[in-house]
Motif scaffolding. Structure first.
Motif, short mmCIF file in Angstrom:
data_model
loop_
_atom_site.label_atom_id
_atom_site.label_comp_id
_atom_site.label_asym_id
_atom_site.label_seq_id
_atom_site.Cartn_x
_atom_site.Cartn_y
_atom_site.Cartn_z
N CYS A 96 0.83 -1.20 0.00
CA CYS A 96 0.00 0.00 0.00
C CYS A 96 0.86 1.26 0.00
O CYS A 96 1.95 1.28 0.60
N THR A 122 -9.53 2.49 0.32
CA THR A 122 -8.43 1.80 -0.34
C THR A 122 -8.69 1.81 -1.84
O THR A 122 -9.73 1.33 -2.29
N ASN A 159 -5.40 -2.72 6.27
CA ASN A 159 -4.39 -2.02 5.47
C ASN A 159 -4.59 -0.51 5.50
O ASN A 159 -3.79 0.23 4.93
N HIS A 209 -3.55 0.85 -3.34
CA HIS A 209 -3.25 -0.58 -3.16
C HIS A 209 -2.74 -1.18 -4.47
O HIS A 209 -3.41 -1.08 -5.50
N HIS A 211 -1.82 -4.70 -5.34
CA HIS A 211 -1.74 -6.13 -5.02
C HIS A 211 -1.93 -6.93 -6.30
O HIS A 211 -3.05 -7.13 -6.77
#
Length: 242
Positions: A96, A122, A159, A209, A211
């Protein structure tokens, strides 16, 4: 850093050095004074030692590195808190990138009332990755469902979450028995509410984010989410800890 910091930023990590470095660079660009926060990284059993790669951040960010055998994100966060000196604990993940005003916006909300948990938005920055997008769409749906009243929210992901340190310790932190990084944040929010504390969703508090997921890691992630949900529902009859 000798004076007690206002924030302790807690970051668990494992074998994701490039995203971690991007996270630390973003924290270094905070509009919030660097003298008012510390950073605690918990290496949860990385195969390659990360010390040489993060050494430049030690003085710049008041950084502390802890290491442990692979025990999962919940255990790592709890471990980090044992060394935290801040009034508030700010949790994010190694993949993040907090917005520049992340800590400033958190402080404004946290100072508005005692024993408040605050979390924000997020934002998935991998719009071209359909698996990352689908995963974030699910979280966004859950936020809409559980946090329709932003001042009486019920669920935040770890997160992008901040809490006062003392209540966190009183509740015993995250439950390390949750499998993988799945369900421990939901469980913690539920226990926080059961103690009569409030949760606030503040969409202006933003982390970005990154990911990367593929079909294999997407399925593994959501299998773990299912296991975490099963454990959560199986523990709902716990007696009130207060």
């Amino acid at each position: 850093m000798s004076a007690r910091p206002y924030f302790s930023i807690i970051i668990p990590t494992r074998d994701r050095i490039s995203p971690l470095l991007a996270c630390l660079e973003a924290i270094g660009r905070q509009t919030y004074p660097a003298s008012h926060f510390e950073v605690i990284i918990i290496d949860d059993g990385s195969k390659t030692p990360i010390t040489p790669m993060i050494s430049k951040f030690h003085k710049r960010l008041g950084l502390t590195l802890l290491t442990q055998h692979n025990q999962g994100a919940a255990s790592a966060r709890n471990n980090g808190v044992t060394k935290a000196r801040g009034r508030y604990l700010a949790f994010t993940d190694d993949d993040c990138v907090p917005a520049q005003d992340w800590l400033q916006k958190l402080e404004e909300r946290l100072d508005s009332q005692p024993n408040l948990m605050v979390g924000g938005e997020t934002v998935n920055v991998l719009a071209g990755n359909k698996y990352s997008t689908a995963s974030q769409d699910l979280i966004s749906y859950l936020y809409e469902y559980y946090n329709a009243d932003k001042k009486k929210a019920r669920f935040l992901t770890s997160n992008n979450m901040a809490v006062p340190r003392e209540p966190f310790l009183s509740l015993g932190g995250f439950d390390p028995k949750y499998p993988g990084a799945a369900g421990e944040d939901r469980d913690f929010c539920d226990r926080w509410k059961s103690w009569g504390y409030d949760i606030m969703f503040a969409p202006e508090v933003i982390v970005y984010h990154r990911h990367h997921l593929n079909i294999k890691t997407f399925l593994k992630q959501h299998f773990n989410y299912g296991r975490g949900a099963s454990r959560f529902h199986g523990s709902r009859n716990r007696p009130n800890a207060k």
